[in-house]
Design an enzyme around this catalytic site. Structure first.
Site, PDB file in Angstrom:
ATOM      1  N   CYS A 176       0.841  -1.207   0.000  1.00 42.45           N
ATOM      2  CA  CYS A 176       0.000   0.000   0.000  1.00 42.45           C
ATOM      3  C   CYS A 176       0.877   1.258   0.000  1.00 42.45           C
ATOM      4  CB  CYS A 176      -0.967  -0.050   1.179  1.00 42.45           C
ATOM      5  SG  CYS A 176      -2.329   1.129   1.039  1.00 42.45           S
TER       6      CYS A 176
ATOM      7  N   GLU B 283      -1.009  -8.521   5.382  1.00 41.91           N
ATOM      8  CA  GLU B 283      -0.885  -8.617   6.844  1.00 41.91           C
ATOM      9  C   GLU B 283      -2.235  -8.456   7.547  1.00 41.91           C
ATOM     10  OE1 GLU B 283      -0.418  -5.973   5.161  1.00 41.91           O
ATOM     11  OE2 GLU B 283      -0.907  -4.199   6.338  1.00 41.91           O
TER      12      GLU B 283
ATOM     13  N   HIS C 102      -3.441  -5.600   1.350  1.00 39.95           N
ATOM     14  CA  HIS C 102      -2.757  -5.733   2.642  1.00 39.95           C
ATOM     15  C   HIS C 102      -2.730  -7.191   3.104  1.00 39.95           C
ATOM     16  CE1 HIS C 102      -2.321  -1.516   4.071  1.00 39.95           C
ATOM     17  NE2 HIS C 102      -3.333  -1.285   3.272  1.00 39.95           N
TER      18      HIS C 102
END
Lengths: 91, 227
Positions: free
Chosen positions: B87, B197, B195
Protein backbone atom coordinates in the site's frame (compact mmCIF):
# COMPACT_ATOMS: atom_id res chain seq x y z
CA UNK A 1 30.09 33.13 -8.32
CA UNK A 2 28.36 33.38 -4.95
CA UNK A 3 24.55 33.69 -4.99
CA UNK A 4 23.79 37.37 -4.68
CA UNK A 5 20.18 37.82 -5.71
CA UNK A 6 16.80 36.65 -4.41
CA UNK A 7 14.30 35.26 -6.87
CA UNK A 8 10.64 34.39 -6.45
CA UNK A 9 9.62 31.09 -7.95
CA UNK A 10 6.23 29.73 -8.88
CA UNK A 11 5.82 26.10 -9.88
CA UNK A 12 2.56 24.84 -11.30
CA UNK A 13 2.05 21.08 -11.35
CA UNK A 14 -0.65 19.50 -13.49
CA UNK A 15 -1.43 15.93 -14.47
CA UNK A 16 -0.03 15.04 -17.86
CA UNK A 17 -2.34 14.91 -20.86
CA UNK A 18 -3.85 11.48 -21.06
CA UNK A 19 -3.72 10.87 -17.32
CA UNK A 20 -7.22 10.82 -15.89
CA UNK A 21 -7.94 13.89 -13.75
CA UNK A 22 -10.90 12.85 -11.59
CA UNK A 23 -10.69 16.04 -9.51
CA UNK A 24 -10.93 18.25 -12.57
CA UNK A 25 -13.77 16.16 -13.95
CA UNK A 26 -15.68 16.31 -10.67
CA UNK A 27 -15.28 20.09 -10.43
CA UNK A 28 -16.50 20.41 -14.01
CA UNK A 29 -19.57 18.31 -13.26
CA UNK A 30 -20.39 20.57 -10.29
CA UNK A 31 -20.40 23.77 -12.37
CA UNK A 32 -23.88 23.47 -13.90
CA UNK A 33 -25.20 23.85 -10.33
CA UNK A 34 -23.84 27.43 -10.50
CA UNK A 35 -25.81 27.99 -13.65
CA UNK A 36 -22.63 27.85 -15.73
CA UNK A 37 -22.71 25.26 -18.47
CA UNK A 38 -20.06 26.68 -20.79
CA UNK A 39 -17.01 25.90 -18.62
CA UNK A 40 -14.98 23.03 -20.05
CA UNK A 41 -11.52 21.47 -19.86
CA UNK A 42 -11.22 21.92 -16.08
CA UNK A 43 -7.92 20.61 -14.75
CA UNK A 44 -6.93 20.43 -11.09
CA UNK A 45 -3.32 20.85 -10.05
CA UNK A 46 -1.03 22.31 -7.43
CA UNK A 47 0.80 25.60 -7.17
CA UNK A 48 3.99 26.12 -5.16
CA UNK A 49 5.83 29.34 -4.36
CA UNK A 50 9.23 29.77 -2.84
CA UNK A 51 12.24 32.07 -2.85
CA UNK A 52 15.66 31.11 -4.05
CA UNK A 53 19.09 32.71 -3.78
CA UNK A 54 20.92 32.53 -7.09
CA UNK A 55 23.59 34.31 -9.07
CA UNK A 56 21.28 35.16 -11.99
CA UNK A 57 18.05 34.29 -13.80
CA UNK A 58 19.45 31.18 -15.45
CA UNK A 59 20.87 29.88 -12.18
CA UNK A 60 17.57 30.48 -10.39
CA UNK A 61 15.66 28.70 -13.14
CA UNK A 62 18.07 25.76 -13.07
CA UNK A 63 17.75 25.36 -9.30
CA UNK A 64 13.97 25.76 -9.36
CA UNK A 65 13.73 23.17 -12.13
CA UNK A 66 15.58 20.66 -9.96
CA UNK A 67 13.07 21.28 -7.16
CA UNK A 68 10.17 20.90 -9.57
CA UNK A 69 11.43 17.79 -11.36
CA UNK A 70 12.87 15.91 -8.42
CA UNK A 71 10.32 16.68 -5.72
CA UNK A 72 7.24 18.71 -6.60
CA UNK A 73 6.13 16.71 -9.63
CA UNK A 74 6.13 12.98 -10.31
CA UNK A 75 7.17 12.85 -13.97
CA UNK A 76 5.33 9.55 -14.46
CA UNK A 77 1.97 11.30 -14.13
CA UNK A 78 2.63 15.03 -13.80
CA UNK A 79 4.26 17.92 -15.63
CA UNK A 80 5.43 21.19 -14.17
CA UNK A 81 5.78 24.78 -15.36
CA UNK A 82 8.42 26.86 -13.59
CA UNK A 83 8.30 30.65 -13.53
CA UNK A 84 11.13 32.70 -12.03
CA UNK A 85 11.24 36.46 -11.43
CA UNK A 86 13.42 38.76 -9.31
CA UNK A 87 12.05 39.04 -5.76
CA UNK A 88 9.92 42.14 -5.33
CA UNK A 89 9.09 42.50 -9.01
CA UNK A 90 5.43 42.35 -10.01
CA UNK A 91 4.07 38.83 -10.51
CA UNK B 1 17.29 -19.88 11.82
CA UNK B 2 14.20 -17.70 11.52
CA UNK B 3 14.57 -15.12 8.75
CA UNK B 4 15.18 -11.63 10.11
CA UNK B 5 12.71 -9.25 8.50
CA UNK B 6 12.84 -5.49 8.98
CA UNK B 7 9.58 -3.52 8.88
CA UNK B 8 10.43 0.07 8.02
CA UNK B 9 8.69 2.67 10.15
CA UNK B 10 8.26 6.19 8.77
CA UNK B 11 6.54 8.96 10.71
CA UNK B 12 2.90 8.34 9.78
CA UNK B 13 3.21 4.63 9.01
CA UNK B 14 0.36 2.79 10.71
CA UNK B 15 0.43 -0.86 9.62
CA UNK B 16 3.83 -1.74 11.05
CA UNK B 17 2.62 -3.74 14.05
CA UNK B 18 0.19 -5.75 11.93
CA UNK B 19 3.08 -6.64 9.64
CA UNK B 20 5.40 -7.59 12.52
CA UNK B 21 2.63 -9.67 14.11
CA UNK B 22 1.67 -11.46 10.90
CA UNK B 23 5.29 -12.22 9.96
CA UNK B 24 6.07 -13.31 13.51
CA UNK B 25 3.16 -15.74 13.59
CA UNK B 26 4.59 -17.38 10.47
CA UNK B 27 7.93 -17.85 12.21
CA UNK B 28 9.91 -14.79 11.14
CA UNK B 29 12.05 -12.77 13.49
CA UNK B 30 10.47 -9.43 12.54
CA UNK B 31 11.22 -6.05 14.06
CA UNK B 32 10.85 -2.37 13.31
CA UNK B 33 13.45 -0.24 11.53
CA UNK B 34 13.22 3.52 12.07
CA UNK B 35 13.30 5.57 8.87
CA UNK B 36 16.37 7.43 10.17
CA UNK B 37 18.47 4.25 10.14
CA UNK B 38 21.24 4.15 7.59
CA UNK B 39 22.24 0.51 8.08
CA UNK B 40 20.18 -2.58 7.31
CA UNK B 41 22.89 -5.03 8.22
CA UNK B 42 21.67 -8.42 9.37
CA UNK B 43 18.27 -8.28 7.67
CA UNK B 44 17.18 -11.01 5.28
CA UNK B 45 14.20 -9.08 3.91
CA UNK B 46 12.43 -5.74 4.27
CA UNK B 47 8.80 -4.72 4.36
CA UNK B 48 7.63 -1.15 3.78
CA UNK B 49 4.19 -1.22 5.39
CA UNK B 50 1.08 0.82 4.84
CA UNK B 51 0.03 4.12 6.34
CA UNK B 52 0.69 7.74 5.54
CA UNK B 53 4.47 8.22 5.58
CA UNK B 54 5.29 11.86 6.32
CA UNK B 55 1.58 12.59 6.26
CA UNK B 56 1.40 11.76 2.55
CA UNK B 57 2.20 15.43 2.04
CA UNK B 58 2.79 16.47 -1.56
CA UNK B 59 2.07 12.93 -2.85
CA UNK B 60 2.08 9.58 -1.08
CA UNK B 61 5.70 8.51 -0.79
CA UNK B 62 7.11 11.73 -2.23
CA UNK B 63 8.80 12.82 1.00
CA UNK B 64 9.46 9.33 2.33
CA UNK B 65 11.80 8.60 -0.52
CA UNK B 66 14.18 11.17 0.95
CA UNK B 67 14.20 9.48 4.37
CA UNK B 68 17.74 8.43 5.35
CA UNK B 69 16.82 4.72 5.32
CA UNK B 70 15.88 4.79 1.64
CA UNK B 71 19.47 4.85 0.43
CA UNK B 72 20.08 1.67 2.43
CA UNK B 73 16.84 0.17 1.08
CA UNK B 74 18.00 0.88 -2.49
CA UNK B 75 21.39 -0.73 -1.78
CA UNK B 76 19.68 -3.73 -0.14
CA UNK B 77 17.44 -4.13 -3.20
CA UNK B 78 20.36 -3.71 -5.62
CA UNK B 79 22.19 -6.51 -3.78
CA UNK B 80 19.19 -8.77 -4.44
CA UNK B 81 17.61 -8.54 -1.00
CA UNK B 82 13.84 -9.12 -0.92
CA UNK B 83 11.88 -5.86 -0.46
CA UNK B 84 8.09 -5.71 -0.30
CA UNK B 85 6.06 -2.50 -0.27
CA UNK B 86 2.47 -2.78 0.89
CA UNK B 87 0.00 0.00 0.00
CA UNK B 88 1.79 3.19 1.14
CA UNK B 89 5.01 1.16 0.97
CA UNK B 90 4.25 0.45 -2.72
CA UNK B 91 3.77 4.18 -3.26
CA UNK B 92 7.12 4.86 -1.56
CA UNK B 93 8.89 2.31 -3.78
CA UNK B 94 7.48 3.87 -6.98
CA UNK B 95 8.42 7.38 -5.84
CA UNK B 96 11.91 6.10 -5.01
CA UNK B 97 12.23 4.65 -8.51
CA UNK B 98 12.67 1.10 -7.20
CA UNK B 99 9.47 0.11 -9.01
CA UNK B 100 8.04 1.58 -12.24
CA UNK B 101 4.80 3.51 -12.60
CA UNK B 102 2.81 5.54 -10.11
CA UNK B 103 -0.30 5.25 -7.97
CA UNK B 104 -2.86 7.93 -8.70
CA UNK B 105 -6.22 8.72 -7.16
CA UNK B 106 -8.81 5.99 -7.55
CA UNK B 107 -11.24 6.07 -10.44
CA UNK B 108 -14.23 8.19 -9.47
CA UNK B 109 -12.28 9.75 -6.56
CA UNK B 110 -13.53 6.91 -4.41
CA UNK B 111 -11.75 5.77 -1.26
CA UNK B 112 -11.99 1.98 -1.31
CA UNK B 113 -12.03 -0.15 1.83
CA UNK B 114 -13.06 -3.70 0.95
CA UNK B 115 -11.90 -7.27 0.81
CA UNK B 116 -11.17 -8.09 -2.82
CA UNK B 117 -10.12 -11.08 -4.86
CA UNK B 118 -6.62 -10.92 -6.33
CA UNK B 119 -5.09 -13.43 -8.70
CA UNK B 120 -1.47 -14.50 -8.45
CA UNK B 121 0.04 -14.00 -11.93
CA UNK B 122 3.63 -15.04 -11.24
CA UNK B 123 5.10 -17.62 -8.86
CA UNK B 124 8.72 -16.50 -9.07
CA UNK B 125 8.95 -13.22 -7.15
CA UNK B 126 9.98 -12.37 -3.59
CA UNK B 127 6.33 -12.33 -2.54
CA UNK B 128 4.94 -15.20 -4.60
CA UNK B 129 7.77 -17.71 -4.73
CA UNK B 130 6.29 -21.16 -5.08
CA UNK B 131 2.68 -19.94 -5.21
CA UNK B 132 0.69 -21.51 -8.05
CA UNK B 133 -0.15 -19.09 -10.86
CA UNK B 134 -3.90 -18.55 -10.94
CA UNK B 135 -4.31 -18.84 -7.18
CA UNK B 136 -7.04 -16.43 -6.11
CA UNK B 137 -6.65 -14.77 -2.72
CA UNK B 138 -9.13 -12.81 -0.63
CA UNK B 139 -7.25 -9.80 0.76
CA UNK B 140 -8.35 -6.35 1.98
CA UNK B 141 -7.54 -3.11 0.23
CA UNK B 142 -7.80 0.27 1.92
CA UNK B 143 -6.67 3.23 -0.14
CA UNK B 144 -7.47 6.42 -2.01
CA UNK B 145 -4.41 6.45 -4.27
CA UNK B 146 -4.18 2.88 -5.50
CA UNK B 147 -4.95 3.39 -9.15
CA UNK B 148 -1.80 2.02 -10.77
CA UNK B 149 -0.69 3.78 -13.91
CA UNK B 150 2.31 3.88 -16.22
CA UNK B 151 3.04 4.82 -19.82
CA UNK B 152 2.29 2.35 -22.60
CA UNK B 153 5.97 1.42 -23.12
CA UNK B 154 6.35 0.58 -19.43
CA UNK B 155 3.15 -1.46 -19.46
CA UNK B 156 4.36 -3.40 -22.50
CA UNK B 157 7.64 -4.11 -20.73
CA UNK B 158 5.90 -5.21 -17.53
CA UNK B 159 3.84 -7.67 -19.58
CA UNK B 160 6.71 -8.90 -21.76
CA UNK B 161 8.95 -9.43 -18.74
CA UNK B 162 6.17 -11.10 -16.71
CA UNK B 163 6.43 -8.49 -13.99
CA UNK B 164 2.74 -8.12 -13.21
CA UNK B 165 2.66 -10.14 -9.98
CA UNK B 166 -0.97 -9.71 -8.91
CA UNK B 167 -4.16 -8.65 -10.70
CA UNK B 168 -7.57 -7.74 -9.32
CA UNK B 169 -10.29 -10.16 -10.36
CA UNK B 170 -12.77 -7.26 -10.33
CA UNK B 171 -10.93 -3.94 -10.73
CA UNK B 172 -11.86 -1.76 -7.72
CA UNK B 173 -9.89 1.42 -8.43
CA UNK B 174 -9.23 1.87 -12.15
CA UNK B 175 -5.72 0.43 -12.17
CA UNK B 176 -4.36 -0.04 -15.67
CA UNK B 177 -4.57 -3.69 -16.80
CA UNK B 178 -6.16 -4.59 -13.41
CA UNK B 179 -2.70 -4.40 -11.82
CA UNK B 180 -2.62 -4.94 -8.05
CA UNK B 181 1.12 -5.62 -7.74
CA UNK B 182 4.32 -5.45 -9.79
CA UNK B 183 7.96 -6.37 -9.35
CA UNK B 184 11.33 -5.04 -10.49
CA UNK B 185 13.58 -6.65 -13.09
CA UNK B 186 15.33 -8.73 -10.45
CA UNK B 187 11.93 -9.93 -9.11
CA UNK B 188 13.20 -9.26 -5.55
CA UNK B 189 11.34 -5.95 -5.13
CA UNK B 190 7.55 -6.27 -5.10
CA UNK B 191 4.89 -3.64 -4.50
CA UNK B 192 1.19 -4.30 -3.98
CA UNK B 193 -1.83 -2.31 -2.86
CA UNK B 194 -3.65 -5.17 -1.02
CA UNK B 195 -2.76 -5.73 2.64
CA UNK B 196 -1.69 -9.37 3.19
CA UNK B 197 -0.89 -8.62 6.84
CA UNK B 198 -4.57 -7.86 7.39
CA UNK B 199 -5.54 -11.28 6.09
CA UNK B 200 -3.31 -13.29 8.38
CA UNK B 201 -5.88 -14.90 10.68
CA UNK B 202 -9.30 -16.46 10.25
CA UNK B 203 -10.29 -14.31 13.19
CA UNK B 204 -10.18 -11.22 10.97
CA UNK B 205 -11.88 -12.83 7.99
CA UNK B 206 -9.14 -14.33 5.84
CA UNK B 207 -5.86 -16.18 6.13
CA UNK B 208 -5.02 -15.77 2.45
CA UNK B 209 -2.39 -13.11 3.15
CA UNK B 210 -0.26 -15.82 4.73
CA UNK B 211 0.21 -17.36 1.27
CA UNK B 212 2.13 -14.22 0.23
CA UNK B 213 3.87 -13.56 3.55
CA UNK B 214 4.88 -17.23 3.76
CA UNK B 215 6.46 -16.92 0.32
CA UNK B 216 8.37 -13.87 1.55
CA UNK B 217 9.66 -15.91 4.50
CA UNK B 218 10.88 -18.59 2.09
CA UNK B 219 12.56 -15.99 -0.10
CA UNK B 220 14.12 -14.31 2.93
CA UNK B 221 15.38 -17.64 4.23
CA UNK B 222 17.03 -18.37 0.89
CA UNK B 223 18.47 -14.90 0.38
CA UNK B 224 22.02 -14.05 1.26
CA UNK B 225 21.79 -11.13 3.66
CA UNK B 226 22.91 -7.97 1.91
CA UNK B 227 25.72 -6.47 3.93
Amino acid sequence: MAPSQQFSVQVEVLLRDGIADPQGATIERALPALGLDGVTAVRAGKSFRFDIAASDDADALAQATVVADRLLANPVIEESVVTVRPAGSPA
Amino acid sequence: MAPHIGVVLFPGTNCEHDAVEALGRLGADADLVWHGSTSLEGYDALVLPGGFAHGDYLRPGAIARFSPVMEAVAAFAAAGGPVVGICNGFQVLTEAGLLPGALQKNRGLRFVCATVAVRVERGDTALTDGVAVGTTLSIPINHFEGNYTCDTETLARLRDEDRVVLRYVDNPNGSIDDIAGVCNEGRNVVGLMPHPERAASALVGSEDGNVLLGALLRTAGAATPAA
